[in-house]
Motif scaffolding. Structure first.
Motif, PDB file in Angstrom:
ATOM      1  N   GLU A 116       0.896  -1.265   0.022  1.00 32.93           N
ATOM      2  CA  GLU A 116      -0.100   0.115   0.021  1.00 32.93           C
ATOM      3  C   GLU A 116       0.841   1.194  -0.067  1.00 32.93           C
ATOM      4  N   ASP A 117       0.362   2.516  -0.277  1.00 30.16           N
ATOM      5  CA  ASP A 117       0.941   3.761  -0.278  1.00 30.16           C
ATOM      6  C   ASP A 117       0.666   4.500   0.697  1.00 30.16           C
ATOM      7  N   ALA A 118       0.537   4.050   2.008  1.00 33.94           N
ATOM      8  CA  ALA A 118       0.066   4.668   3.164  1.00 33.94           C
ATOM      9  C   ALA A 118       1.453   4.577   3.890  1.00 33.94           C
ATOM     10  N   THR A 119       1.662   5.830   4.438  1.00 37.59           N
ATOM     11  CA  THR A 119       3.154   5.830   5.201  1.00 37.59           C
ATOM     12  C   THR A 119       3.014   5.490   6.709  1.00 37.59           C
ATOM     13  N   GLY A 120       1.844   5.449   7.143  1.00 41.03           N
ATOM     14  CA  GLY A 120       1.829   5.207   8.729  1.00 41.03           C
ATOM     15  C   GLY A 120       1.829   6.353   9.592  1.00 41.03           C
ATOM     16  N   ILE A 121       2.078   7.494   9.030  1.00 43.37           N
ATOM     17  CA  ILE A 121       2.325   8.811   9.668  1.00 43.37           C
ATOM     18  C   ILE A 121       0.963   9.692   9.352  1.00 43.37           C
ATOM     19  N   ASP A 130       5.538   9.919  -6.768  1.00 42.92           N
ATOM     20  CA  ASP A 130       6.622   9.360  -7.847  1.00 42.92           C
ATOM     21  C   ASP A 130       7.387   8.156  -6.795  1.00 42.92           C
ATOM     22  N   LEU A 131       7.341   8.325  -5.738  1.00 45.32           N
ATOM     23  CA  LEU A 131       7.833   7.134  -4.533  1.00 45.32           C
ATOM     24  C   LEU A 131       7.075   6.322  -4.507  1.00 45.32           C
ATOM     25  N   SER A 132       5.793   6.532  -4.546  1.00 50.04           N
ATOM     26  CA  SER A 132       4.498   5.253  -4.522  1.00 50.04           C
ATOM     27  C   SER A 132       4.992   4.466  -5.794  1.00 50.04           C
ATOM     28  N   VAL A 133       5.173   4.975  -6.757  1.00 48.34           N
ATOM     29  CA  VAL A 133       5.046   4.247  -8.137  1.00 48.34           C
ATOM     30  C   VAL A 133       6.415   3.289  -8.124  1.00 48.34           C
ATOM     31  N   GLU A 134       7.552   4.184  -7.518  1.00 49.89           N
ATOM     32  CA  GLU A 134       9.054   3.459  -7.483  1.00 49.89           C
ATOM     33  C   GLU A 134       8.721   2.374  -6.556  1.00 49.89           C
ATOM     34  N   ARG A 135       8.000   2.340  -5.509  1.00 48.73           N
ATOM     35  CA  ARG A 135       7.614   1.275  -4.748  1.00 48.73           C
ATOM     36  C   ARG A 135       7.312  -0.006  -5.299  1.00 48.73           C
ATOM     37  N   ILE A 136       6.054   0.367  -5.961  1.00 47.93           N
ATOM     38  CA  ILE A 136       5.499  -0.836  -6.804  1.00 47.93           C
ATOM     39  C   ILE A 136       6.272  -1.101  -7.694  1.00 47.93           C
ATOM     40  N   GLU A 137       7.039  -0.467  -8.630  1.00 46.74           N
ATOM     41  CA  GLU A 137       7.907  -0.832  -9.458  1.00 46.74           C
ATOM     42  C   GLU A 137       8.983  -2.198  -8.771  1.00 46.74           C
ATOM     43  N   ALA A 138       9.633  -1.812  -7.828  1.00 44.85           N
ATOM     44  CA  ALA A 138      10.340  -2.561  -6.931  1.00 44.85           C
ATOM     45  C   ALA A 138       9.889  -3.970  -6.580  1.00 44.85           C
ATOM     46  N   THR A 153      -0.447  -7.085  -5.614  1.00 46.46           N
ATOM     47  CA  THR A 153      -1.369  -6.215  -5.545  1.00 46.46           C
ATOM     48  C   THR A 153      -0.987  -4.891  -5.081  1.00 46.46           C
ATOM     49  N   ALA A 154      -1.449  -3.892  -5.787  1.00 44.17           N
ATOM     50  CA  ALA A 154      -1.100  -2.345  -5.213  1.00 44.17           C
ATOM     51  C   ALA A 154      -2.194  -1.665  -5.048  1.00 44.17           C
ATOM     52  N   ARG A 155      -2.041  -1.142  -3.528  1.00 47.15           N
ATOM     53  CA  ARG A 155      -3.333  -0.468  -3.028  1.00 47.15           C
ATOM     54  C   ARG A 155      -2.895   1.105  -2.953  1.00 47.15           C
ATOM     55  N   ALA A 156      -4.150   1.454  -3.316  1.00 45.06           N
ATOM     56  CA  ALA A 156      -4.104   3.244  -3.132  1.00 45.06           C
ATOM     57  C   ALA A 156      -5.067   3.658  -1.953  1.00 45.06           C
ATOM     58  N   GLU A 157      -4.640   4.018  -0.999  1.00 47.95           N
ATOM     59  CA  GLU A 157      -5.082   4.214   0.398  1.00 47.95           C
ATOM     60  C   GLU A 157      -5.532   5.690   0.557  1.00 47.95           C
ATOM     61  N   ASN A 158      -5.728   6.564  -0.456  1.00 42.76           N
ATOM     62  CA  ASN A 158      -6.258   7.502  -0.099  1.00 42.76           C
ATOM     63  C   ASN A 158      -7.489   7.610   0.829  1.00 42.76           C
ATOM     64  N   LEU A 159      -8.478   6.872   0.351  1.00 47.16           N
ATOM     65  CA  LEU A 159      -9.799   7.075   0.854  1.00 47.16           C
ATOM     66  C   LEU A 159     -10.065   6.639   2.180  1.00 47.16           C
ATOM     67  N   LEU A 160      -8.917   5.678   2.685  1.00 48.24           N
ATOM     68  CA  LEU A 160      -8.825   5.259   4.099  1.00 48.24           C
ATOM     69  C   LEU A 160      -8.453   6.068   4.854  1.00 48.24           C
ATOM     70  N   HIS A 161      -7.488   7.138   4.498  1.00 47.05           N
ATOM     71  CA  HIS A 161      -6.924   8.146   5.524  1.00 47.05           C
ATOM     72  C   HIS A 161      -7.240   9.561   5.140  1.00 47.05           C
ATOM     73  N   GLY A 162      -8.603   9.735   4.853  1.00 47.41           N
ATOM     74  CA  GLY A 162      -9.168  11.017   4.790  1.00 47.41           C
ATOM     75  C   GLY A 162      -8.855  11.826   3.642  1.00 47.41           C
ATOM     76  N   LEU A 170      -7.533   7.412  -8.751  1.00 51.10           N
ATOM     77  CA  LEU A 170      -7.601   6.763 -10.155  1.00 51.10           C
ATOM     78  C   LEU A 170      -6.161   6.962 -10.717  1.00 51.10           C
ATOM     79  N   ARG A 171      -5.763   8.008 -10.705  1.00 48.81           N
ATOM     80  CA  ARG A 171      -4.322   8.207 -11.018  1.00 48.81           C
ATOM     81  C   ARG A 171      -3.214   7.340 -10.619  1.00 48.81           C
ATOM     82  N   ARG A 172      -3.394   7.183  -9.424  1.00 41.36           N
ATOM     83  CA  ARG A 172      -2.227   6.351  -8.531  1.00 41.36           C
ATOM     84  C   ARG A 172      -2.309   4.976  -9.238  1.00 41.36           C
ATOM     85  N   LEU A 173      -3.695   4.350  -9.381  1.00 43.52           N
ATOM     86  CA  LEU A 173      -4.144   3.029  -9.566  1.00 43.52           C
ATOM     87  C   LEU A 173      -3.560   2.839 -11.035  1.00 43.52           C
ATOM     88  N   GLN A 174      -3.796   3.801 -11.887  1.00 45.76           N
ATOM     89  CA  GLN A 174      -3.390   3.523 -13.437  1.00 45.76           C
ATOM     90  C   GLN A 174      -2.074   3.694 -13.434  1.00 45.76           C
TER      91      GLN A 174
END
Length: 275
Positions: A116-121, A130-138, A153-162, A170-174
């Motif tokens: 997922e692309d959530a930092t936990g912060i 850009d970092l989120s995409v690089e993490r999925i690429e790796a 599976t790549a998770r876009a976490e925006n909606l869970l974090h307000g 959508l941009r992130r998922l694409q």
């Protein structure tokens, strides 16, 4: 073909067939065996359900990578079904760390996992684009290095974090789809229209939809929308804990034991856990 490769090929094929499949979320070996007995075709771990079973909150730092991989391995060994793991944010910030997490996860016997692309912060909950995409690429590169198909599976976490920025979701998922993710997942979708938008945005890649919380759709409806995979997150663990808590409340508050009339028979539970 060894057992893990067979499970991996089976799991991959589930994502390629015409109809959706439900992948419920056990939190331990016993719940995994019970779900398998009902005929489900694959299972996924739940970080929240597992945390609750340890008496910990679903919060950043509640589980370590070692905790998570131990639980995933136990569930993978409990049945012959393919198992995918909730690997949270990879338990790291860097692309290199995500890659190592995928390799370590695969060594437990699982055949899929999510990053997922959530930092936990709390003050900055989502990694920069850009970092989120690089993490999925790796993570994808690590998955492709394995000798069997590992469904990443790549998770876009925006909606869970307000962050209710659906266009950015959508941009992130694409972007994650273009980075090679096998499955795309945005937990917290709020309507059928958002589900359809996600499916269309990443087509022909398969989409996982979380049926937990406010979204009220059936398997038939999700299938008609083009969803390929359906999970429930912590919902089944919460259902189990809810019944347990109500039973304890009854004993404490009224001194009665009517909850036993709804309990699974001992012989059934015992038999299921032998399987």
């Amino acid at each position: 073909m060894d057992a893990q490769t067979l499970r991996a090929e089976t799991f991959k094929a589930l994502h390629e067939r015409d109809r959706a499949f439900v992948m419920p979320n056990p939190w331990d070996a016993g719940s995994a065996k019970m779900l398998a007995s009902l005929g489900f075709e694959a299972l996924a771990t739940t970080s929240a359900g597992f945390a609750f079973s340890l008496g910990r909150p679903d919060a950043e730092g509640a589980l370590s990578l070692a905790d998570t991989l131990g639980n995933a391995g136990m569930i993978a060994q409990a049945t012959a079904l393919p198992v995918a793991a909730d690997l949270e944010n990879g338990f790291c910030d860097t692309p290199e760390g995500c890659a190592q997490t995928i390799l370590r996860a695969a060594a437990t016997g699982i055949v899929g996992g999510s990053i997922e692309d959530a930092t936990g912060i709390a003050v900055d909950p989502i990694y920069p684009f850009d970092l989120s995409v690089e993490r999925i690429e790796a993570a994808v590169a690590a998955a492709r290095s394995l000798p069997f198909p590992f469904m990443l599976t790549a998770r876009a976490e925006n909606l869970l974090h307000g962050r209710l920025d659906f266009p950015d979701t959508l941009r992130r998922l694409q972007a994650y789809a273009e980075a090679g993710a096998d499955v795309l997942y945005a937990p917290g979708l709020r309507s059928a229209e958002e589900v359809v938008a996600v499916v269309r945005a990443v087509a022909p890649k398969p989409v996982n939809v979380l049926m937990s919380g406010g979204l009220k759709l059936s398997v038939t409806q999700l299938n008609e929308m083009g969803v390929k995979r359906i999970s429930v997150g912590s919902a089944m663990a919460l259902a189990a804990y809810g019944e347990f808590f109500r039973a304890a409340q009854e004993i404490h508050q009224t001194g009665t034991f009517s909850f036993t009339e709804r309990s699974m028979p001992f012989s059934q539970a015992n038999q299921l856990c032998k399987g």
